[in-house]
Design an enzyme around this catalytic site. Structure first.
Site, PDB file in Angstrom:
ATOM      1  N   PRO A  88       0.831  -1.210   0.000  1.00  0.00           N
ATOM      2  CA  PRO A  88       0.000   0.000   0.000  1.00  0.00           C
ATOM      3  C   PRO A  88       0.865   1.260   0.000  1.00  0.00           C
ATOM      4  O   PRO A  88       1.895   1.320   0.664  1.00  0.00           O
ATOM      5  CB  PRO A  88      -0.799  -0.124   1.305  1.00  0.00           C
ATOM      6  CG  PRO A  88      -0.787  -1.574   1.629  1.00  0.00           C
ATOM      7  CD  PRO A  88       0.534  -2.083   1.139  1.00  0.00           C
ATOM      8  N   GLU A  89       0.435   2.255  -0.763  1.00  0.00           N
ATOM      9  CA  GLU A  89       1.165   3.512  -0.793  1.00  0.00           C
ATOM     10  C   GLU A  89       0.599   4.460   0.272  1.00  0.00           C
ATOM     11  O   GLU A  89      -0.372   4.142   0.966  1.00  0.00           O
ATOM     12  CB  GLU A  89       1.112   4.100  -2.201  1.00  0.00           C
ATOM     13  CG  GLU A  89       1.709   3.133  -3.221  1.00  0.00           C
ATOM     14  CD  GLU A  89       2.074   3.759  -4.553  1.00  0.00           C
ATOM     15  OE1 GLU A  89       2.359   4.966  -4.599  1.00  0.00           O
ATOM     16  OE2 GLU A  89       2.094   3.024  -5.558  1.00  0.00           O
TER      17      GLU A  89
ATOM     18  N   LYS B  48       4.537   5.057   5.126  1.00  0.00           N
ATOM     19  CA  LYS B  48       3.844   3.775   5.101  1.00  0.00           C
ATOM     20  C   LYS B  48       3.730   3.164   6.499  1.00  0.00           C
ATOM     21  O   LYS B  48       3.520   1.961   6.640  1.00  0.00           O
ATOM     22  CB  LYS B  48       4.560   2.821   4.146  1.00  0.00           C
ATOM     23  CG  LYS B  48       4.595   3.351   2.713  1.00  0.00           C
ATOM     24  CD  LYS B  48       5.278   2.390   1.757  1.00  0.00           C
ATOM     25  CE  LYS B  48       5.307   2.983   0.341  1.00  0.00           C
ATOM     26  NZ  LYS B  48       5.913   2.061  -0.636  1.00  0.00           N
TER      27      LYS B  48
ATOM     28  N   ARG C 263      12.985  -2.680  -9.668  1.00  0.00           N
ATOM     29  CA  ARG C 263      11.535  -2.519  -9.798  1.00  0.00           C
ATOM     30  C   ARG C 263      11.209  -2.092 -11.220  1.00  0.00           C
ATOM     31  O   ARG C 263      11.993  -1.426 -11.874  1.00  0.00           O
ATOM     32  CB  ARG C 263      11.017  -1.455  -8.814  1.00  0.00           C
ATOM     33  CG  ARG C 263      11.251  -1.752  -7.343  1.00  0.00           C
ATOM     34  CD  ARG C 263      10.367  -2.862  -6.821  1.00  0.00           C
ATOM     35  NE  ARG C 263       8.952  -2.569  -6.935  1.00  0.00           N
ATOM     36  CZ  ARG C 263       8.265  -1.854  -6.033  1.00  0.00           C
ATOM     37  NH1 ARG C 263       8.881  -1.351  -4.966  1.00  0.00           N
ATOM     38  NH2 ARG C 263       6.968  -1.641  -6.198  1.00  0.00           N
TER      39      ARG C 263
END
Length: 268
Positions: A2-3, A52, A257
């Protein structure tokens, strides 16, 4: 993972749902038995978010730290008869009319002030928490980094709460190629990028989802009318035409990424 918009939304909604109430707390999984026993029957005063990370503030000066990581998830149930928690539920919190189950977090632990300070010291400015005031520190953090801006934006020491979706979308909207060195961005570009991140994350927190596309560009009347496949400009759209110029969106690996960009709208 989750951001930041999701984490801040959890903080706001959990505060609204539980703050000021004496809660039942237990660990169905058993891995947080001791901590849950200390929280059980005490009052949750509120929830703060940074990047986060979530910080649940309880009476008796206790702080519960939660980091969802890749697999963490909250499930909220309304009413006084929620379904039984799964065996993997690390923490359950219950009030008279709501229950939250937390499963799969990277961290769920009680921390002292020194431990919290260590966590916060590792984080850069938070677009939601800091707003316009975070620009100076953001500029300072980028000025120290020789890696591409696309990689720098995933460094939580540079900016807290930005993840893979927001970095790709913000760079597209600002016309910045991900490989441009972070320290080479001029003051105007850094300021515009920070403002964009603030706008995107704040909007995501309010809506509970990430939408970056201007509805007019896909023939929709509002963001609510956007199909799921229409909400983003470049993220996970490799091989598809750019919504603005028609050029094929590219994907490559950057800092282990995937990153996406339009080579025409974001020239090197």
């Amino acid at each position: 993972m989750p951001e930041g918009h999701t984490i801040h939304r959890y903080a706001r909604l959990h505060t609204k749902t539980f703050a000021g109430q004496q809660l039942r707390a237990w660990s169905p999984q058993g891995r947080f038995d001791d901590g849950a026993a200390l929280l059980d029957g005490t009052v949750l005063e509120g929830v703060d978010a940074r990047g986060k990370h979530l910080f649940y503030r309880w009476e008796h000066d206790r702080t519960l730290h939660v980091h969802l990581g890749l697999f963490g998830r909250f499930r909220t149930h309304r009413g006084d008869s929620p379904p039984d928690p799964s065996d993997g539920t690390r923490l359950a919190l219950r009030s008279d009319d709501a229950t939250v189950y937390l499963s799969g977090p990277t961290d769920c632990s009680l921390i002292d002030p020194d431990e919290e300070a260590e966590i916060l010291d590792r984080l850069g400015p938070d677009p939601i928490a800091d707003g316009a005031e975070g620009i100076d520190r953001f500029a300072e953090m980028l000025g120290r980094r020789t890696v591409g801006i696309g990689q720098a934006l995933l460094d939580q020491k540079a900016v807290a709460g930005v993840g893979n979706v927001y970095r790709a979308e913000a760079l597209f909207l600002e016309g910045v190629h991900p490989e441009v060195r972070a320290r080479d961005l001029d003051d105007d570009a850094v300021g515009a990028l920070w403002d964009r991140l603030v706008d995107l994350l704040v909007a995501g927190e309010r809506a509970g989802r990430i939408v970056t596309v201007d509805p007019d560009e896909v023939g929709a009347s509002s963001t609510r009318d956007l199909d799921r496949s229409e909400r983003l400009y470049v993220y996970k759209r490799a091989g598809e035409p750019c919504r603005r110029c028609g050029t094929e969106i590219q994907r490559w690996e950057m800092g282990n990424r995937s990153i996406w960009a339009c080579p025409a709208c974001q020239p090197r």
